[in-house]
Write a protein that holds these residues in place. Sequence first.
Motif, PDB file in Angstrom:
ATOM      1  N   GLU A  21     -47.886 -10.887 -27.454  1.00  8.83           N
ATOM      2  CA  GLU A  21     -47.183 -11.929 -28.197  1.00  8.83           C
ATOM      3  C   GLU A  21     -46.181 -12.721 -27.332  1.00  8.83           C
ATOM      4  OE1 GLU A  21     -44.042 -11.914 -31.849  1.00  8.83           O
ATOM      5  OE2 GLU A  21     -45.710 -10.505 -31.990  1.00  8.83           O
ATOM      6  N   THR A  22     -45.379 -12.007 -26.527  1.00  7.44           N
ATOM      7  CA  THR A  22     -44.374 -12.677 -25.693  1.00  7.44           C
ATOM      8  C   THR A  22     -45.047 -13.525 -24.624  1.00  7.44           C
ATOM      9  OG1 THR A  22     -42.837 -10.864 -26.112  1.00  7.44           O
ATOM     10  CG2 THR A  22     -42.318 -12.321 -24.268  1.00  7.44           C
ATOM     11  N   LEU A  23     -46.066 -12.982 -23.991  1.00  8.91           N
ATOM     12  CA  LEU A  23     -46.801 -13.711 -22.955  1.00  8.91           C
ATOM     13  C   LEU A  23     -47.359 -15.019 -23.518  1.00  8.91           C
ATOM     14  CD1 LEU A  23     -48.501 -12.731 -19.988  1.00  8.91           C
ATOM     15  CD2 LEU A  23     -50.200 -13.483 -21.619  1.00  8.91           C
ATOM     16  N   ARG A  24     -47.985 -14.952 -24.683  1.00  9.93           N
ATOM     17  CA  ARG A  24     -48.556 -16.166 -25.298  1.00  9.93           C
ATOM     18  C   ARG A  24     -47.455 -17.170 -25.656  1.00  9.93           C
ATOM     19  NH1 ARG A  24     -51.755 -12.266 -27.577  1.00  9.93           N
ATOM     20  NH2 ARG A  24     -50.665 -12.296 -29.583  1.00  9.93           N
ATOM     21  N   ARG A  25     -46.320 -16.663 -26.121  1.00 11.02           N
ATOM     22  CA  ARG A  25     -45.206 -17.561 -26.466  1.00 11.02           C
ATOM     23  C   ARG A  25     -44.687 -18.291 -25.225  1.00 11.02           C
ATOM     24  NH1 ARG A  25     -39.244 -15.806 -28.402  1.00 11.02           N
ATOM     25  NH2 ARG A  25     -38.402 -17.919 -28.544  1.00 11.02           N
ATOM     26  N   ILE A  26     -44.550 -17.572 -24.120  1.00  9.75           N
ATOM     27  CA  ILE A  26     -44.108 -18.196 -22.867  1.00  9.75           C
ATOM     28  C   ILE A  26     -45.127 -19.245 -22.437  1.00  9.75           C
ATOM     29  CG2 ILE A  26     -43.662 -17.817 -20.402  1.00  9.75           C
ATOM     30  CD1 ILE A  26     -42.676 -14.947 -21.259  1.00  9.75           C
ATOM     31  N   ILE A  60     -38.482 -18.332 -15.929  1.00  6.26           N
ATOM     32  CA  ILE A  60     -38.539 -17.548 -17.175  1.00  6.26           C
ATOM     33  C   ILE A  60     -39.064 -16.147 -16.864  1.00  6.26           C
ATOM     34  CG2 ILE A  60     -39.705 -17.326 -19.410  1.00  6.26           C
ATOM     35  CD1 ILE A  60     -39.570 -20.471 -19.530  1.00  6.26           C
ATOM     36  N   VAL A  61     -40.134 -16.081 -16.078  1.00  7.81           N
ATOM     37  CA  VAL A  61     -40.717 -14.793 -15.694  1.00  7.81           C
ATOM     38  C   VAL A  61     -39.717 -13.997 -14.854  1.00  7.81           C
ATOM     39  CG1 VAL A  61     -42.564 -13.671 -14.371  1.00  7.81           C
ATOM     40  CG2 VAL A  61     -43.087 -15.637 -15.844  1.00  7.81           C
ATOM     41  N   ARG A  62     -39.061 -14.650 -13.872  1.00  7.12           N
ATOM     42  CA  ARG A  62     -38.062 -13.974 -13.033  1.00  7.12           C
ATOM     43  C   ARG A  62     -36.923 -13.429 -13.890  1.00  7.12           C
ATOM     44  NH1 ARG A  62     -38.688 -18.493  -9.889  1.00  7.12           N
ATOM     45  NH2 ARG A  62     -39.984 -18.108  -8.093  1.00  7.12           N
ATOM     46  N   ALA A  63     -36.443 -14.244 -14.843  1.00 10.30           N
ATOM     47  CA  ALA A  63     -35.325 -13.830 -15.694  1.00 10.30           C
ATOM     48  C   ALA A  63     -35.687 -12.585 -16.501  1.00 10.30           C
ATOM     49  CB  ALA A  63     -34.905 -14.976 -16.615  1.00 10.30           C
ATOM     50  N   ILE A  64     -36.883 -12.561 -17.058  1.00  6.79           N
ATOM     51  CA  ILE A  64     -37.325 -11.364 -17.797  1.00  6.79           C
ATOM     52  C   ILE A  64     -37.422 -10.183 -16.828  1.00  6.79           C
ATOM     53  CG2 ILE A  64     -39.272 -10.322 -19.043  1.00  6.79           C
ATOM     54  CD1 ILE A  64     -39.693 -13.142 -20.330  1.00  6.79           C
ATOM     55  N   GLY A  65     -37.922 -10.432 -15.643  1.00  3.40           N
ATOM     56  CA  GLY A  65     -38.009  -9.386 -14.624  1.00  3.40           C
ATOM     57  C   GLY A  65     -36.654  -8.855 -14.200  1.00  3.40           C
ATOM     58  N   ARG A  69     -33.646 -10.642 -22.060  1.00  2.00           N
ATOM     59  CA  ARG A  69     -34.547 -10.622 -23.211  1.00  2.00           C
ATOM     60  C   ARG A  69     -35.380 -11.911 -23.159  1.00  2.00           C
ATOM     61  NH1 ARG A  69     -30.074 -10.980 -26.598  1.00  2.00           N
ATOM     62  NH2 ARG A  69     -31.389 -12.316 -27.859  1.00  2.00           N
ATOM     63  N   PRO A  70     -36.617 -11.879 -23.636  1.00  2.00           N
ATOM     64  CA  PRO A  70     -37.453 -13.084 -23.603  1.00  2.00           C
ATOM     65  C   PRO A  70     -36.788 -14.306 -24.257  1.00  2.00           C
ATOM     66  CG  PRO A  70     -38.807 -11.189 -24.066  1.00  2.00           C
ATOM     67  CD  PRO A  70     -37.379 -10.701 -24.078  1.00  2.00           C
ATOM     68  N   ASP A  71     -36.083 -14.124 -25.378  1.00  2.00           N
ATOM     69  CA  ASP A  71     -35.416 -15.273 -26.023  1.00  2.00           C
ATOM     70  C   ASP A  71     -34.396 -15.914 -25.099  1.00  2.00           C
ATOM     71  OD1 ASP A  71     -36.894 -15.062 -28.341  1.00  2.00           O
ATOM     72  OD2 ASP A  71     -35.332 -14.015 -29.475  1.00  2.00           O
ATOM     73  N   ASP A  72     -33.624 -15.082 -24.382  1.00  2.00           N
ATOM     74  CA  ASP A  72     -32.634 -15.630 -23.439  1.00  2.00           C
ATOM     75  C   ASP A  72     -33.334 -16.358 -22.296  1.00  2.00           C
ATOM     76  OD1 ASP A  72     -30.459 -14.678 -24.902  1.00  2.00           O
ATOM     77  OD2 ASP A  72     -30.327 -12.808 -23.761  1.00  2.00           O
ATOM     78  N   ALA A  73     -34.414 -15.776 -21.788  1.00  2.00           N
ATOM     79  CA  ALA A  73     -35.159 -16.412 -20.692  1.00  2.00           C
ATOM     80  C   ALA A  73     -35.755 -17.741 -21.149  1.00  2.00           C
ATOM     81  CB  ALA A  73     -36.251 -15.478 -20.174  1.00  2.00           C
ATOM     82  N   ALA A 123     -22.229 -18.375 -20.763  1.00  2.00           N
ATOM     83  CA  ALA A 123     -23.522 -18.050 -20.142  1.00  2.00           C
ATOM     84  C   ALA A 123     -24.018 -16.702 -20.652  1.00  2.00           C
ATOM     85  CB  ALA A 123     -23.364 -18.007 -18.618  1.00  2.00           C
ATOM     86  N   SER A 124     -25.306 -16.438 -20.463  1.00  2.00           N
ATOM     87  CA  SER A 124     -25.873 -15.114 -20.719  1.00  2.00           C
ATOM     88  C   SER A 124     -25.875 -14.362 -19.396  1.00  2.00           C
ATOM     89  CB  SER A 124     -27.314 -15.226 -21.223  1.00  2.00           C
ATOM     90  OG  SER A 124     -27.349 -15.885 -22.455  1.00  2.00           O
ATOM     91  N   VAL A 125     -25.427 -13.103 -19.432  1.00  2.00           N
ATOM     92  CA  VAL A 125     -25.282 -12.314 -18.213  1.00  2.00           C
ATOM     93  C   VAL A 125     -25.962 -10.962 -18.377  1.00  2.00           C
ATOM     94  CG1 VAL A 125     -23.600 -11.152 -16.720  1.00  2.00           C
ATOM     95  CG2 VAL A 125     -23.102 -13.435 -17.591  1.00  2.00           C
ATOM     96  N   VAL A 126     -26.693 -10.546 -17.339  1.00  2.00           N
ATOM     97  CA  VAL A 126     -27.353  -9.243 -17.327  1.00  2.00           C
ATOM     98  C   VAL A 126     -27.133  -8.605 -15.962  1.00  2.00           C
ATOM     99  CG1 VAL A 126     -29.617  -8.106 -17.310  1.00  2.00           C
ATOM    100  CG2 VAL A 126     -29.139  -9.850 -19.007  1.00  2.00           C
ATOM    101  N   ILE A 127     -26.827  -7.309 -15.971  1.00  2.00           N
ATOM    102  CA  ILE A 127     -26.788  -6.532 -14.738  1.00  2.00           C
ATOM    103  C   ILE A 127     -27.958  -5.559 -14.840  1.00  2.00           C
ATOM    104  CG2 ILE A 127     -25.536  -4.855 -13.344  1.00  2.00           C
ATOM    105  CD1 ILE A 127     -23.398  -6.961 -15.407  1.00  2.00           C
TER     106      ILE A 127
END
Length: 184
Positions: A21-26, A60-65, A69-73, A123-127
Amino acid sequence: MTQHVKIPQDRIGVLIGEGGETLRRIEREAEVSLDVDSENGAVAVEKTGDPVRGLKGPDIVRAIGRGFRPDDALSLLDDDMRLFDTIDIDRAARNDNDLRRKKGRLIGENGRTRELIEELTGASVVIYGSTFGVIGGPNEVEIARSAAEMILDGAPHGAVYSFLERKRTEELKHQGMDYHEYHG
């Protein structure tokens, strides 16, 4: 033109999503085609539609990696000015213990430092792993990056929070609001 992105093995499932589902949405929203090699985490990103939207596909792919979360990416598609940036914490660390300490300083007690960086920059931040990732407008990304670099360089948290509050106040003044109006 196809771009290749490599993401960690443990993030492939997030990229693909339940039943793909996420892949198709991207693919649909970014107007790209994704070919994921689940053995090694390699992702081929090919533009299929609007080239401007397609340019955001690899990020988008890098951000998920990098733990988003996919929504943030996918928020990278919200407007042309949204950016994705990372800091390699490992480069600032002398050894594994130092890496853990620096990550801990960025996250803060119960995640509070990371939350304050998000709250005061917008901003959205992830460590994640050994990276600090940020998604936002150019100014938001720049301020979050500066705050993270201050922390990695050993600045006291209080000094970083003051810096963030000062930048937030400047931004609000620029927008014609004051801090109290913003916080109600």
